[in-house]
Design an enzyme around this catalytic site. Structure first.
Site, mmCIF file in Angstrom:
data_model
loop_
_atom_site.group_PDB
_atom_site.id
_atom_site.type_symbol
_atom_site.label_atom_id
_atom_site.label_comp_id
_atom_site.label_asym_id
_atom_site.label_seq_id
_atom_site.Cartn_x
_atom_site.Cartn_y
_atom_site.Cartn_z
ATOM 1 N N PHE A 31 -5.337 51.738 53.128
ATOM 2 C CA PHE A 31 -6.397 51.562 52.147
ATOM 3 C C PHE A 31 -7.472 52.609 52.417
ATOM 4 O O PHE A 31 -8.033 52.664 53.508
ATOM 5 C CB PHE A 31 -6.993 50.156 52.274
ATOM 6 C CG PHE A 31 -8.221 49.911 51.439
ATOM 7 C CD1 PHE A 31 -8.103 49.625 50.093
ATOM 8 C CD2 PHE A 31 -9.486 49.958 52.004
ATOM 9 C CE1 PHE A 31 -9.234 49.379 49.315
ATOM 10 C CE2 PHE A 31 -10.620 49.721 51.240
ATOM 11 C CZ PHE A 31 -10.496 49.441 49.892
ATOM 12 N N GLN A 102 -5.647 41.756 45.103
ATOM 13 C CA GLN A 102 -4.392 41.536 44.387
ATOM 14 C C GLN A 102 -4.563 40.638 43.160
ATOM 15 O O GLN A 102 -3.607 40.483 42.387
ATOM 16 C CB GLN A 102 -3.349 40.918 45.337
ATOM 17 C CG GLN A 102 -2.879 41.857 46.436
ATOM 18 C CD GLN A 102 -2.075 43.021 45.889
ATOM 19 O OE1 GLN A 102 -2.487 43.708 44.965
ATOM 20 N NE2 GLN A 102 -0.911 43.263 46.472
ATOM 21 N N ASN A 124 -15.166 37.224 46.488
ATOM 22 C CA ASN A 124 -16.524 37.724 46.319
ATOM 23 C C ASN A 124 -16.968 37.350 44.900
ATOM 24 O O ASN A 124 -16.230 36.678 44.159
ATOM 25 C CB ASN A 124 -16.621 39.227 46.598
ATOM 26 C CG ASN A 124 -15.764 40.064 45.663
ATOM 27 O OD1 ASN A 124 -15.471 39.673 44.534
ATOM 28 N ND2 ASN A 124 -15.348 41.232 46.125
ATOM 29 N N ASP A 186 -14.308 41.248 55.351
ATOM 30 C CA ASP A 186 -13.333 40.833 56.357
ATOM 31 C C ASP A 186 -14.035 40.336 57.620
ATOM 32 O O ASP A 186 -13.575 39.392 58.263
ATOM 33 C CB ASP A 186 -12.407 42.001 56.710
ATOM 34 C CG ASP A 186 -11.494 42.379 55.563
ATOM 35 O OD1 ASP A 186 -11.117 41.485 54.786
ATOM 36 O OD2 ASP A 186 -11.166 43.568 55.431
#
Length: 256
Positions: A31, A102, A124, A186
């Site tokens: 990523f 996703q 979020n 995270d």
């Protein structure tokens, strides 16, 4: 096929990687995030070995290493996410649903399967709205199907909602040294789930998550920050009060 170096790093930091699936032909998923001076981000992604994630057998792993206290189903190959969720529910393992990036790839039935029955749901603010669009369920419909819905709100902190209970808001731990927002979400999850594992009250677990997220905000990169127990306890004390810091401090004694 390129996991060896990171595997060594993880093991050196106390992570058990014995059940990690290592592809023989594909490189590790990557990523890449570009952030401008206003903290706007453009992301690019290479799936790589993530394409083999549906081959991972959660039931077999549980039989080998023991029943998990929680199964976190994060952003992954959609087929893998669905398989792991279904297996966890079938075996009675509590699930934390964190579909994240996703969500945009999921159809209505897939999104519903990932959320329905989760003990914890992470989104979020943007993902919270997208989740309702994807599932076709309103906020109350989702709350009726999960245990607690945690929504991160950036500099506004986090919101924790349960059906039939008042919404709980935990403010962010402030800082004037923002270097890079990548990885803060995270980090919140890591702190929050660690707090739950230590059986802290939910609010204190969220406060720990917010404090850790701010620590990551102050460093460039997602895992380059230096975490010192004393610094984290001081941040908790300053933001949330002495009682919270004193409650969490014993669990952070081994952090250096």
């Amino acid at each position: 096929m390129d996991f060896a170096e990171y595997d060594a790093w993880l093991r050196a930091h106390g992570v058990d990687t014995s059940v990690v699936r290592v592809s023989e032909t594909l490189h590790t998923a990557r990523f890449m995030c570009t952030t401008d001076q206003d903290q706007n981000q453009i992301a690019t992604f290479y799936a790589g070995a993530m394409a083999e994630a549906p081959r991972i057998d959660l039931a077999g792993i549980a039989a080998r290493i023991g029943e998990p206290s929680l199964v976190l189903v994060g952003a992954d190959d959609p087929a893998a996410m669905l398989r792991h969720t279904a297996t966890a529910h079938r075996l009675g393992f509590p699930v934390a649903a964190d579909p994240s990036q996703q969500l945009a790839r999921l159809d209505r039935e897939q999104a519903r399967q990932l959320v329905d029955g989760a003990r914890w749901l992470f989104t979020n603010e943007y993902e919270a709205a997208l989740l309702q669009e994807r599932t076709g369920w309103g906020e109350q419909d989702i709350l009726d199907r999960v245990g607690t819905w945690i929504t991160t709100l950036g500099e506004e902190g986090v919101s924790l909602a349960r059906s039939g209970e008042p919404r709980l808001h935990v403010p962010a731990a402030p800082t004037d040294k923002i270097a890079d927002p990548t990885g803060a979400g995270d980090a919140f999850r890591a702190g929050f789930l660690a707090g739950l594992a230590w059986e802290l009250p939910t609010e204190q677990a969220a406060q720990l998550g917010c404090a850790l997220a701010t620590t990551v905000l102050e460093s460039v990169g997602t895992q380059e920050y230096k975490l010192l127990a004393s610094d984290l306890v001081t941040r908790l004390d300053t933001t949330y009060g002495h009682e919270v810091a004193r409650s969490v401090a014993p669990y952070l004694a081994g952090v250096s």
